[in-house]
Write a protein that holds these residues in place. Sequence first.
Motif, PDB file in Angstrom:
ATOM      1  N   THR A 171       0.835  -1.205   0.000  1.00 38.76           N
ATOM      2  CA  THR A 171       0.000   0.000   0.000  1.00 38.76           C
ATOM      3  C   THR A 171       0.867   1.251   0.000  1.00 38.76           C
ATOM      4  N   LEU A 172       0.509   2.183  -0.861  1.00 39.17           N
ATOM      5  CA  LEU A 172       1.266   3.438  -0.954  1.00 39.17           C
ATOM      6  C   LEU A 172       1.065   4.305   0.278  1.00 39.17           C
ATOM      7  N   LEU A 174       7.646   6.530  -5.242  1.00 40.54           N
ATOM      8  CA  LEU A 174       6.650   5.967  -4.345  1.00 40.54           C
ATOM      9  C   LEU A 174       7.319   5.454  -3.082  1.00 40.54           C
ATOM     10  N   LYS A 175       6.630   5.619  -1.971  1.00 41.99           N
ATOM     11  CA  LYS A 175       7.066   5.003  -0.725  1.00 41.99           C
ATOM     12  C   LYS A 175       5.878   4.225  -0.188  1.00 41.99           C
ATOM     13  N   THR A 176       6.126   2.968   0.174  1.00 45.29           N
ATOM     14  CA  THR A 176       5.042   2.127   0.671  1.00 45.29           C
ATOM     15  C   THR A 176       4.959   2.215   2.187  1.00 45.29           C
ATOM     16  N   GLU A 177       3.880   1.682   2.734  1.00 43.83           N
ATOM     17  CA  GLU A 177       3.713   1.681   4.183  1.00 43.83           C
ATOM     18  C   GLU A 177       4.804   0.885   4.873  1.00 43.83           C
ATOM     19  N   SER A 178       5.398  -0.097   4.160  1.00 41.27           N
ATOM     20  CA  SER A 178       6.482  -0.890   4.749  1.00 41.27           C
ATOM     21  C   SER A 178       7.841  -0.191   4.610  1.00 41.27           C
ATOM     22  N   PRO A 198      -2.544   8.947  -1.660  1.00 36.18           N
ATOM     23  CA  PRO A 198      -1.845   7.953  -2.484  1.00 36.18           C
ATOM     24  C   PRO A 198      -2.447   6.547  -2.400  1.00 36.18           C
ATOM     25  N   SER A 199      -3.079   6.208  -1.280  1.00 38.25           N
ATOM     26  CA  SER A 199      -3.650   4.866  -1.162  1.00 38.25           C
ATOM     27  C   SER A 199      -4.809   4.652  -2.136  1.00 38.25           C
ATOM     28  N   SER A 200      -5.348   5.733  -2.703  1.00 38.55           N
ATOM     29  CA  SER A 200      -6.447   5.617  -3.662  1.00 38.55           C
ATOM     30  C   SER A 200      -5.960   5.434  -5.102  1.00 38.55           C
ATOM     31  N   VAL A 201      -4.661   5.536  -5.327  1.00 38.22           N
ATOM     32  CA  VAL A 201      -4.132   5.437  -6.691  1.00 38.22           C
ATOM     33  C   VAL A 201      -4.280   4.020  -7.206  1.00 38.22           C
TER      34      VAL A 201
END
Length: 177
Positions: A99-100, A121-125, A150-153
């Motif tokens: 997830t972004l 991009l940077k993810t939640e991890s 970003p999570s909606s992309v």
Amino acid sequence: YPTIRTALEALRVGAVDYLSKPFTRQELLGPINRTLRRATVPGPSAAEAPGEPAGTDAPEGKPEPGDRFYLREHSWAVYQQDGKMKVGIEASFLDGIDTLASLEAPCENDIIEQGFVGFRLKTESGELHNVYVPLSGQVVQVNQQALNDPSSVGADTWLVLVLPNRLGSELPLLLRS
């Protein structure tokens, strides 16, 4: 001697990514993890992905409104009636990441270059991923809603609207769906 043109050709024929030297361990981990995740997701492989070299069915190489072009496993561009192109992130790229958490994109009036990093991009991890853009030109509009959430992309979300400046020489390096 590597060039952007050879890197684009490698992506067109199925390479997952390319890294410019020198690169950091963190820059290497993003493409490796993305590739490993995609290997476990059912669906077409890069070799089976739809598309053909662009320009093969376009009269005089001029795209028609709605024509979609891909920089395989990175980004897409859709030709608009007014000659501008909407640019977004390829579904297979998004399928290979968590997830972004954040998304960086060029600003309005910035100049982007085909094959160079357009989106970071940077993810939640905490993984970092670079997305290369499919064409060169001036950014005329940015999708602020996507940047703010970003999570909606998704695969159909456009991120920037670009006034292209080298379609004739750049479209043959892309795939067309």
